[in-house]
Design an enzyme around this catalytic site. Sequence first.
Site, PDB file in Angstrom:
ATOM      1  N   THR A  58       1.949  -3.749   8.237  1.00 36.49           N
ATOM      2  CA  THR A  58       1.800  -4.532   9.473  1.00 36.49           C
ATOM      3  C   THR A  58       3.146  -5.138   9.871  1.00 36.49           C
ATOM      4  OG1 THR A  58      -0.495  -5.026   8.978  1.00 36.49           O
ATOM      5  CG2 THR A  58       0.618  -6.541  10.485  1.00 36.49           C
ATOM      6  N   THR A  73       0.812  -1.226   0.000  1.00 44.12           N
ATOM      7  CA  THR A  73       0.000   0.000   0.000  1.00 44.12           C
ATOM      8  C   THR A  73       0.847   1.277   0.000  1.00 44.12           C
ATOM      9  OG1 THR A  73      -1.655  -1.247   1.219  1.00 44.12           O
ATOM     10  CG2 THR A  73      -1.897   1.136   1.224  1.00 44.12           C
ATOM     11  N   GLN A 100     -15.399  -4.851  -0.769  1.00 44.14           N
ATOM     12  CA  GLN A 100     -15.856  -4.471  -2.110  1.00 44.14           C
ATOM     13  C   GLN A 100     -14.934  -5.060  -3.182  1.00 44.14           C
ATOM     14  OE1 GLN A 100     -15.471  -2.441   0.473  1.00 44.14           O
ATOM     15  NE2 GLN A 100     -17.537  -1.735   0.876  1.00 44.14           N
ATOM     16  N   GLY A 134     -25.511  -6.184  25.495  1.00 47.00           N
ATOM     17  CA  GLY A 134     -25.798  -4.871  26.077  1.00 47.00           C
ATOM     18  C   GLY A 134     -24.581  -4.268  26.765  1.00 47.00           C
ATOM     19  N   PRO A 151       0.279   5.903  -0.534  1.00 49.91           N
ATOM     20  CA  PRO A 151      -0.750   6.939  -0.417  1.00 49.91           C
ATOM     21  C   PRO A 151      -1.694   6.974  -1.635  1.00 49.91           C
ATOM     22  CG  PRO A 151       1.369   7.809   0.278  1.00 49.91           C
ATOM     23  CD  PRO A 151       1.632   6.434  -0.235  1.00 49.91           C
ATOM     24  N   GLU A 157      -5.622  -6.990   2.918  1.00 54.29           N
ATOM     25  CA  GLU A 157      -5.584  -8.094   1.934  1.00 54.29           C
ATOM     26  C   GLU A 157      -6.775  -8.011   0.970  1.00 54.29           C
ATOM     27  OE1 GLU A 157      -2.253  -8.949   2.454  1.00 54.29           O
ATOM     28  OE2 GLU A 157      -3.013 -10.794   1.563  1.00 54.29           O
ATOM     29  N   GLY A 158      -7.248  -6.788   0.713  1.00 53.85           N
ATOM     30  CA  GLY A 158      -8.367  -6.560  -0.214  1.00 53.85           C
ATOM     31  C   GLY A 158      -9.656  -6.361   0.550  1.00 53.85           C
TER      32      GLY A 158
HETATM   33  C1  LIG Z   1      -4.266  -1.803  10.283  1.00 53.34           C
HETATM   34  C2  LIG Z   1      -3.911  -1.933   8.833  1.00 53.34           C
HETATM   35  C3  LIG Z   1      -2.911  -2.820   8.470  1.00 53.34           C
HETATM   36  C4  LIG Z   1      -2.535  -2.916   7.135  1.00 53.34           C
HETATM   37  N1  LIG Z   1      -1.493  -3.753   6.796  1.00 53.34           N
HETATM   38  C5  LIG Z   1      -1.017  -3.721   5.523  1.00 53.34           C
HETATM   39  C6  LIG Z   1       0.181  -4.429   5.177  1.00 53.34           C
HETATM   40  O1  LIG Z   1       0.785  -5.158   5.996  1.00 53.34           O
HETATM   41  N2  LIG Z   1       0.657  -4.286   3.918  1.00 53.34           N
HETATM   42  C7  LIG Z   1       0.046  -3.508   2.989  1.00 53.34           C
HETATM   43  O2  LIG Z   1       0.548  -3.403   1.874  1.00 53.34           O
HETATM   44  N3  LIG Z   1      -1.115  -2.856   3.270  1.00 53.34           N
HETATM   45  C8  LIG Z   1      -1.642  -2.931   4.509  1.00 53.34           C
HETATM   46  N4  LIG Z   1      -2.780  -2.232   4.815  1.00 53.34           N
HETATM   47  C9  LIG Z   1      -3.455  -1.444   3.796  1.00 53.34           C
HETATM   48  C10 LIG Z   1      -4.742  -2.089   3.309  1.00 53.34           C
HETATM   49  O3  LIG Z   1      -4.452  -3.226   2.550  1.00 53.34           O
HETATM   50  C11 LIG Z   1      -5.506  -1.004   2.532  1.00 53.34           C
HETATM   51  O4  LIG Z   1      -6.016  -0.111   3.481  1.00 53.34           O
HETATM   52  C12 LIG Z   1      -6.622  -1.586   1.698  1.00 53.34           C
HETATM   53  O5  LIG Z   1      -6.106  -2.296   0.614  1.00 53.34           O
HETATM   54  C13 LIG Z   1      -7.571  -0.490   1.170  1.00 53.34           C
HETATM   55  O6  LIG Z   1      -6.870   0.524   0.559  1.00 53.34           O
HETATM   56  P1  LIG Z   1      -7.157   2.057   0.932  1.00 53.34           P
HETATM   57  O7  LIG Z   1      -7.112   2.158   2.417  1.00 53.34           O
HETATM   58  O8  LIG Z   1      -6.240   2.918   0.138  1.00 53.34           O
HETATM   59  O9  LIG Z   1      -8.650   2.301   0.498  1.00 53.34           O
HETATM   60  P2  LIG Z   1      -9.178   2.679  -0.978  1.00 53.34           P
HETATM   61  O10 LIG Z   1      -8.593   1.777  -2.001  1.00 53.34           O
HETATM   62  O11 LIG Z   1      -8.996   4.150  -1.183  1.00 53.34           O
HETATM   63  O12 LIG Z   1     -10.723   2.339  -0.824  1.00 53.34           O
HETATM   64  C14 LIG Z   1     -11.628   3.140  -0.074  1.00 53.34           C
HETATM   65  C15 LIG Z   1     -13.018   2.504  -0.188  1.00 53.34           C
HETATM   66  O13 LIG Z   1     -13.425   2.424  -1.577  1.00 53.34           O
HETATM   67  C16 LIG Z   1     -13.743   1.083  -1.923  1.00 53.34           C
HETATM   68  N5  LIG Z   1     -13.319   0.823  -3.312  1.00 53.34           N
HETATM   69  C17 LIG Z   1     -12.118   1.047  -3.867  1.00 53.34           C
HETATM   70  N6  LIG Z   1     -12.111   0.670  -5.155  1.00 53.34           N
HETATM   71  C18 LIG Z   1     -13.347   0.181  -5.420  1.00 53.34           C
HETATM   72  C19 LIG Z   1     -13.957  -0.385  -6.588  1.00 53.34           C
HETATM   73  N7  LIG Z   1     -13.309  -0.524  -7.732  1.00 53.34           N
HETATM   74  N8  LIG Z   1     -15.249  -0.773  -6.485  1.00 53.34           N
HETATM   75  C20 LIG Z   1     -15.948  -0.640  -5.314  1.00 53.34           C
HETATM   76  N9  LIG Z   1     -15.408  -0.109  -4.190  1.00 53.34           N
HETATM   77  C21 LIG Z   1     -14.125   0.284  -4.240  1.00 53.34           C
HETATM   78  C22 LIG Z   1     -12.947   0.231  -0.944  1.00 53.34           C
HETATM   79  O14 LIG Z   1     -13.522  -1.044  -0.808  1.00 53.34           O
HETATM   80  C23 LIG Z   1     -13.037   1.061   0.327  1.00 53.34           C
HETATM   81  O15 LIG Z   1     -14.252   0.803   0.957  1.00 53.34           O
HETATM   82  C24 LIG Z   1      -3.210  -2.156   6.147  1.00 53.34           C
HETATM   83  C25 LIG Z   1      -4.246  -1.289   6.520  1.00 53.34           C
HETATM   84  C26 LIG Z   1      -4.592  -1.160   7.839  1.00 53.34           C
HETATM   85  C27 LIG Z   1      -5.694  -0.200   8.200  1.00 53.34           C
END
Ligand SMILES: Cc1cc2nc3c(=O)[nH]c(=O)nc-3n(C[C@H](O)[C@H](O)[C@H](O)COP(=O)(O)OP(=O)(O)OC[C@H]3O[C@@H](n4cnc5c(N)ncnc54)[C@H](O)[C@@H]3O)c2cc1C
Length: 404
Positions: A169, A137, A385, A357, A139, A381-382
Amino acid sequence: MINLEIPKKFRPLVSQANQVANEVFRPISRKYDEAEHEYPKELDMLASLIDGMNEGSEIGGAGAAGVRRDANGNGDGKNRNGSNLSTVLGVVELCWGDVGLLLSMPRQGLGNSAIASVATEEQLERYGGKWAAMAITEPEAGSDSAAIRTTAELDGDEYVLNGEKIFVTSGDRADLIVVWASLDRDKGRAAIKSFIVERDNPGLKLDRLEHKLGIRASDTANFTLQDCRVPKEALLGSPEVDTKQGFGGAMQTFDNTRPLVAAMAVGVTRAALEETHRCLEEAGVEVDDAVPALCQHAAAARLLEMEADYEAARLLTMKAAWMADNAKPNSLQASMAKAKAGRTCVDVTLGCVELCGSVGYGESGLLEKWARDAKILDIFEGTQQIQLLIVARQLLGKSSSELR
Ligand SMILES: Cc1cc2nc3c(=O)[nH]c(=O)nc-3n(C[C@H](O)[C@H](O)[C@H](O)COP(=O)(O)OP(=O)(O)OC[C@H]3O[C@@H](n4cnc5c(N)ncnc54)[C@H](O)[C@@H]3O)c2cc1C
């Protein structure tokens, strides 16, 4: 058809993992929820024990396993029979104890699964026995991992990595970070490869640790990679940019890791259901599996409904792992399991807080904590959605550009 009973050979492993969950994880669960960013030192001894279990066992252990496959997705003959299923069963039990602590276990990171799945013999020798986190992941690249901007440029015998990685993580505690980067951003998905970066590489700068809603025992780190040099041999898999194969190679890791995250969700869900069952009994509400739900107390009917969802999530998870063990392509089942188990865990843990409760909401028990821990299992891990999108693409025979 799969046999729905836990195979006899896995029963000792399940029982050992449950004992660890009950005797080690549960007693320190609240402590490390409150002491965010403090390393749970109790896990060190346990991790060595699990290493021993993995080494001595023909069937794998409770930790991070990988499935080695050839270019056609078939097993390479080096897999331990049932290693995915045994890992899933172990993870369920340990997460029944505490999912944040499981995620903090040395040498059991998602990066370890990636290494175990695709590393060469030399890489296994060099990096085996180390704790590996996974950094995909960025920004600007979350759900759409093909949008990765981190680059890897070959310079002599080294790759030079530049970019930013967030939400890693175990990023602070692990020995290695498996970093996804592009060899050539003009070539799209096919050019994205993973690289093993040692945590003490001077080009890998820790920016900050996240404060989170749940899984607070687990550290989540953000990094900048600035002219971060790694040897050529740190690239996992083939350096060839095969535009025909596209993203397939890198994405295959998810077929192994998604059932593991689904298993985490199954474990947390079971913990909440069992505790709620106990609370209802204490309140004098009888739950009878042999009587139709609608003929029972409303709280009992709700619990039975949630148990049915749990059972569906559990079976899908076991099926996805069983398919991986038997060299059957399981992308569809891995996403189905992750989607069902993630959503079930969020719904059920909140449902249990509701049913119990004030007892569910207070900090004297763990139900409120499990409801907070659950949400991440439907995100990393995805997301929910994205899993549904993958399932739809597979069922409808559409590519990622046709259905996005
Ligand atoms: C505690 C924590 C631990 C993590 N650990 C790791 C790690 O070890 N390694 C790593 O690489 N990442 C890690 N992540 C990142 C995590 O995998 C991402 O947060 C996740 O993939 C979602 O990406 P985003 O947060 O940028 O959300 P976005 O991709 O911006 O999505 C925001 C919302 O839009 C929805 N959305 C996006 N695209 C679509 C679409 N085409 N159709 C419908 N809905 C859509 C998503 O489902 C979500 O609800 C971690 C995140 C957290 C919070």
